[in-house]
Design a protein around this motif. Structure first.
Motif, mmCIF file in Angstrom:
data_model
loop_
_atom_site.group_PDB
_atom_site.id
_atom_site.type_symbol
_atom_site.label_atom_id
_atom_site.label_comp_id
_atom_site.label_asym_id
_atom_site.label_seq_id
_atom_site.Cartn_x
_atom_site.Cartn_y
_atom_site.Cartn_z
ATOM 1 N N ALA A 1 9.157 2.468 8.878
ATOM 2 C CA ALA A 1 8.782 1.440 7.888
ATOM 3 C C ALA A 1 9.581 1.569 6.596
ATOM 4 O O ALA A 1 9.858 0.572 5.929
ATOM 5 C CB ALA A 1 7.289 1.567 7.583
ATOM 6 N N SER A 2 9.957 2.807 6.229
ATOM 7 C CA SER A 2 10.632 3.054 4.936
ATOM 8 C C SER A 2 12.093 3.428 5.197
ATOM 9 O O SER A 2 12.445 4.606 5.244
ATOM 10 C CB SER A 2 9.919 4.181 4.175
ATOM 11 O OG SER A 2 8.544 3.914 4.036
ATOM 12 N N ARG B 1 15.096 -4.891 -3.061
ATOM 13 C CA ARG B 1 15.615 -4.148 -4.212
ATOM 14 C C ARG B 1 16.247 -5.050 -5.270
ATOM 15 O O ARG B 1 16.507 -4.603 -6.376
ATOM 16 C CB ARG B 1 16.678 -3.113 -3.762
ATOM 17 C CG ARG B 1 16.189 -2.088 -2.748
ATOM 18 C CD ARG B 1 15.162 -1.128 -3.326
ATOM 19 N NE ARG B 1 14.696 -0.142 -2.346
ATOM 20 C CZ ARG B 1 13.605 -0.288 -1.595
ATOM 21 N NH1 ARG B 1 12.850 -1.374 -1.694
ATOM 22 N NH2 ARG B 1 13.246 0.656 -0.752
ATOM 23 N N SER C 1 7.151 -1.053 -2.146
ATOM 24 C CA SER C 1 6.451 0.216 -2.340
ATOM 25 C C SER C 1 7.283 1.164 -3.196
ATOM 26 O O SER C 1 6.959 1.435 -4.351
ATOM 27 C CB SER C 1 6.160 0.845 -0.973
ATOM 28 O OG SER C 1 5.809 2.198 -1.099
ATOM 29 N N ARG C 2 8.401 1.684 -2.637
ATOM 30 C CA ARG C 2 9.171 2.720 -3.331
ATOM 31 C C ARG C 2 9.687 2.277 -4.704
ATOM 32 O O ARG C 2 9.618 3.062 -5.665
ATOM 33 C CB ARG C 2 10.300 3.219 -2.416
ATOM 34 C CG ARG C 2 9.781 4.021 -1.228
ATOM 35 C CD ARG C 2 10.841 4.229 -0.157
ATOM 36 N NE ARG C 2 11.141 2.995 0.542
ATOM 37 C CZ ARG C 2 12.091 2.859 1.465
ATOM 38 N NH1 ARG C 2 12.854 3.901 1.778
ATOM 39 N NH2 ARG C 2 12.288 1.706 2.075
ATOM 40 N N TYR D 1 14.480 -5.804 5.572
ATOM 41 C CA TYR D 1 14.831 -5.551 6.982
ATOM 42 C C TYR D 1 13.809 -6.073 7.991
ATOM 43 O O TYR D 1 14.052 -6.039 9.180
ATOM 44 C CB TYR D 1 15.159 -4.056 7.217
ATOM 45 C CG TYR D 1 14.300 -3.049 6.498
ATOM 46 C CD1 TYR D 1 13.061 -2.693 6.979
ATOM 47 C CD2 TYR D 1 14.747 -2.445 5.324
ATOM 48 C CE1 TYR D 1 12.270 -1.761 6.319
ATOM 49 C CE2 TYR D 1 13.958 -1.508 4.647
ATOM 50 C CZ TYR D 1 12.717 -1.172 5.154
ATOM 51 O OH TYR D 1 11.938 -0.249 4.497
ATOM 52 N N ALA E 1 6.499 -7.767 -0.573
ATOM 53 C CA ALA E 1 5.802 -6.564 -1.032
ATOM 54 C C ALA E 1 6.811 -5.429 -1.142
ATOM 55 O O ALA E 1 7.764 -5.345 -0.360
ATOM 56 C CB ALA E 1 4.690 -6.197 -0.059
ATOM 57 N N ILE F 1 7.289 2.961 -7.407
ATOM 58 C CA ILE F 1 7.034 4.366 -7.743
ATOM 59 C C ILE F 1 7.970 4.753 -8.896
ATOM 60 O O ILE F 1 7.578 5.400 -9.854
ATOM 61 C CB ILE F 1 7.269 5.286 -6.518
ATOM 62 C CG1 ILE F 1 6.325 4.896 -5.371
ATOM 63 C CG2 ILE F 1 7.078 6.760 -6.909
ATOM 64 C CD1 ILE F 1 6.602 5.601 -4.053
ATOM 65 N N GLN G 1 -6.499 -1.143 0.787
ATOM 66 C CA GLN G 1 -6.132 -1.039 2.200
ATOM 67 C C GLN G 1 -7.033 -0.015 2.874
ATOM 68 O O GLN G 1 -7.224 1.079 2.352
ATOM 69 C CB GLN G 1 -4.669 -0.592 2.354
ATOM 70 C CG GLN G 1 -4.226 -0.614 3.819
ATOM 71 C CD GLN G 1 -2.843 -0.033 4.048
ATOM 72 O OE1 GLN G 1 -2.621 1.148 3.797
ATOM 73 N NE2 GLN G 1 -1.928 -0.836 4.532
ATOM 74 N N GLY H 1 9.511 -4.321 3.010
ATOM 75 C CA GLY H 1 10.591 -3.535 3.607
ATOM 76 C C GLY H 1 11.940 -3.734 2.958
ATOM 77 O O GLY H 1 12.677 -4.648 3.317
ATOM 78 N N ALA I 1 0.837 -1.201 0.000
ATOM 79 C CA ALA I 1 0.000 0.000 0.000
ATOM 80 C C ALA I 1 0.869 1.247 0.000
ATOM 81 O O ALA I 1 1.824 1.351 0.773
ATOM 82 C CB ALA I 1 -0.899 -0.001 1.235
ATOM 83 N N THR I 2 0.527 2.197 -0.851
ATOM 84 C CA THR I 2 1.310 3.424 -0.981
ATOM 85 C C THR I 2 0.356 4.587 -1.217
ATOM 86 O O THR I 2 -0.316 4.633 -2.255
ATOM 87 C CB THR I 2 2.291 3.300 -2.179
ATOM 88 O OG1 THR I 2 3.084 2.120 -2.007
ATOM 89 C CG2 THR I 2 3.212 4.508 -2.278
ATOM 90 N N LEU J 1 2.159 11.483 -5.656
ATOM 91 C CA LEU J 1 3.326 10.614 -5.743
ATOM 92 C C LEU J 1 4.124 10.820 -7.032
ATOM 93 O O LEU J 1 3.551 11.067 -8.081
ATOM 94 C CB LEU J 1 2.771 9.187 -5.752
ATOM 95 C CG LEU J 1 3.555 8.074 -5.125
ATOM 96 C CD1 LEU J 1 3.898 8.371 -3.688
ATOM 97 C CD2 LEU J 1 2.728 6.790 -5.197
HETATM 98 C C1 FMN Z 1 5.177 7.676 -0.378
HETATM 99 C C2 FMN Z 1 4.852 6.522 0.505
HETATM 100 C C3 FMN Z 1 3.520 6.269 0.847
HETATM 101 C C4 FMN Z 1 3.196 5.169 1.672
HETATM 102 N N1 FMN Z 1 1.879 4.916 1.950
HETATM 103 C C5 FMN Z 1 1.545 3.817 2.679
HETATM 104 C C6 FMN Z 1 0.167 3.458 2.865
HETATM 105 O O1 FMN Z 1 -0.758 4.113 2.378
HETATM 106 N N2 FMN Z 1 -0.079 2.344 3.613
HETATM 107 C C7 FMN Z 1 0.920 1.559 4.129
HETATM 108 O O2 FMN Z 1 0.639 0.556 4.777
HETATM 109 N N3 FMN Z 1 2.221 1.871 3.940
HETATM 110 C C8 FMN Z 1 2.553 2.958 3.218
HETATM 111 N N4 FMN Z 1 3.874 3.223 2.960
HETATM 112 C C9 FMN Z 1 4.917 2.267 3.422
HETATM 113 C C10 FMN Z 1 5.231 1.265 2.322
HETATM 114 O O3 FMN Z 1 4.087 0.534 1.914
HETATM 115 C C11 FMN Z 1 6.304 0.224 2.745
HETATM 116 O O4 FMN Z 1 5.834 -0.481 3.871
HETATM 117 C C12 FMN Z 1 7.661 0.856 3.065
HETATM 118 O O5 FMN Z 1 7.961 1.952 2.212
HETATM 119 C C13 FMN Z 1 8.800 -0.181 2.925
HETATM 120 O O6 FMN Z 1 8.810 -0.785 1.667
HETATM 121 P P1 FMN Z 1 9.792 -0.332 0.470
HETATM 122 O O7 FMN Z 1 11.200 -0.422 0.988
HETATM 123 O O8 FMN Z 1 9.520 -1.320 -0.628
HETATM 124 O O9 FMN Z 1 9.432 1.063 0.101
HETATM 125 C C14 FMN Z 1 4.224 4.320 2.160
HETATM 126 C C15 FMN Z 1 5.556 4.577 1.808
HETATM 127 C C16 FMN Z 1 5.875 5.644 0.979
HETATM 128 C C17 FMN Z 1 7.306 5.879 0.606
#
Ligand code: FMN
Length: 367
Positions: free
Chosen positions: A263-264, A298, A316-317, A275, A314, A320, A100, A295, A23-24, A353
């Motif tokens: 989380a990020s 890459r 997120s970034r 992580y 899963a 994008i 979500q 988490g 979710a993002t 975004l």
């Molecule tokens: C711009 C942005 C928006 C996010 N929005 C959500 C969200 O709506 N719900 C959620 O559970 N996590 C959200 N996250 C966290 C990501 O889903 C993810 O858990 C976190 O970035 C780690 O994953 P990644 O390393 O693949 O980015 C967001 C992260 C970013 C960077």
């Protein structure tokens, strides 16, 4: 070694590969929560890019539960029509999509919700520094009902599954955390009571969507904040949710108050990837549902190794920057282009975004 491009199941839903778009928040909804064309197109692009399951950005279940401006809403029946356009676009592109759903509780701003943020206990929110009021028992019941009604709308709008947001310091996580939940009634005071809200939300949601519809959760395994949810308690909650029929757990951690351990996180080399894998593997041992680990993924090879221990990963970034990353990995590429700079917004957060690195590149090209 497990294969990324093999199917797996969440309840009756067969997901064609092990890559999930976590979710993002997209910041691409109208002020009233209606999805825009840009949002529908962005989710359609992700489906074309080959990801197995797309999870939308968090959608608010009540106006008081908004987490950010320009967030999608699933708070009223009138949203079912507009939201159906998302599921239609994704299905047309051959993808699967879950929504979500969230209540931000005390982790929001009064100016965004038009009133005082409310949480399990009265306090200053550790991340947003806002004065939070304490929810009454009746208000808690209303919010549980609102989760259930929102989930029913997600199903009615043609989504393939619904995900509860139980991570990153939002309301379900606030109830789980001894730092933000200092209640002494049935919803606080000990680990079983702190977990009650999550269990009640699951049970009401299940009632609303029926036994065969996939209901899963993004869950904090630990908060990484002093006095917050610790891994041991996170494991017990995951086990409790599994025993109560959750269909999948996406394992995350951290809150906005956790700084570098949010989380990020920053990912520089292969050893930084995944992580939350150790936590996800610990959860996998105590649950009977599929486990998705989010988490820092890459590299294709790191994901392949992780799939020996969890059912899916899963991201997120990376999506994008490269909505077609799944197809790229399928074609043999190894690395995502994402450098985890956390500049995932076009111009501040107001424009939604967009990858900061890609925007810099475009600006350079245009001179
Ligand atoms: C711009 C942005 C928006 C996010 N929005 C959500 C969200 O709506 N719900 C959620 O559970 N996590 C959200 N996250 C966290 C990501 O889903 C993810 O858990 C976190 O970035 C780690 O994953 P990644 O390393 O693949 O980015 C967001 C992260 C970013 C960077």
């Amino acid at each position: 070694m497990a294969e990324i491009f093999t199917p797996w199941k969440m309840k009756d839903l067969t997901i064609p590969n092990r890559l999930v778009r976590s979710a993002t928040w997209e910041g691409l909804a109208e002020a009233d929560g209606t999805p825009t064309h840009d949002l529908i197109n962005a989710l359609g692009d992700l489906a074309e890019g080959g990801v197995g399951l797309i999870i939308t950005g968090y959608a608010f279940i009540l106006p008081e539960g908004r987490g950010l401006p320009k967030q999608t809403g699933v708070h009223i029946d009138a949203m079912v029509g507009p939201l159906t356009r998302i599921s239609d676009a994704v299905h047309k592109a051959g993808g699967l999509v879950a929504m979500q759903i969230v209540h931000a509780g005390g982790q929001t701003k009064a100016e965004w919700i038009g009133g005082q943020p409310m949480g399990p206990s009265a306090m200053v929110n550790p991340a947003f520094k806002e004065e939070v009021g304490e929810l009454s028992l009746m208000h808690i019941e209303d919010i549980i009902d609102a989760f259930a009604m929102a989930a029913a709308r997600v199903k009615a709008a043609g989504f393939d599954a619904v995900q509860l947001h139980g991570a990153h310091g939002y309301l379900i996580n606030q109830f789980l955390s001894p730092l933000t939940n200092r209640r002494e009634d049935d919803y606080g005071g000990n680990p079983a009571n702190r977990a009650r809200f999550a269990y009640d939300v699951l049970s009401a949601t299940r009632q609303a969507v029926g036994p065969r519809y996939p209901v899963f959760i993004k869950l904090n395994s630990a908060d990484y904040v002093e006095g917050g949810l610790a891994l041991e308690e996170g494991l017990a909650v995951a086990q409790g949710l599994s025993q109560r029929g959750i269909d999948g757990i996406e394992v995350s951690g951290g809150t906005p108050a956790a700084g570098k351990l949010s989380a990020s996180r920053v990912v520089k080399e292969a050893s930084d990837e995944g992580y939350f894998l150790t936590n996800a593997v610990a959860i996998k041992k105590v649950v009977s549902c599929p486990v998705i680990c989010v988490g820092g993924w890459r590299s294709r090879s790191e994901v392949e190794k992780a799939l020996d221990q969890v059912d899916a990963v899963a991201l997120s970034r990376p999506f994008i920057r490269q909505p077609d990353l799944a197809n790229r990995w399928k074609a043999g590429e190894e690395k995502a282009a994402c450098i985890s700079c956390n500049q995932c917004f076009k111009v501040g957060m107001k424009q939604g975004l967009g990858c900061g690195q890609e925007l810099k590149k475009q600006e350079k090209e245009q001179g």
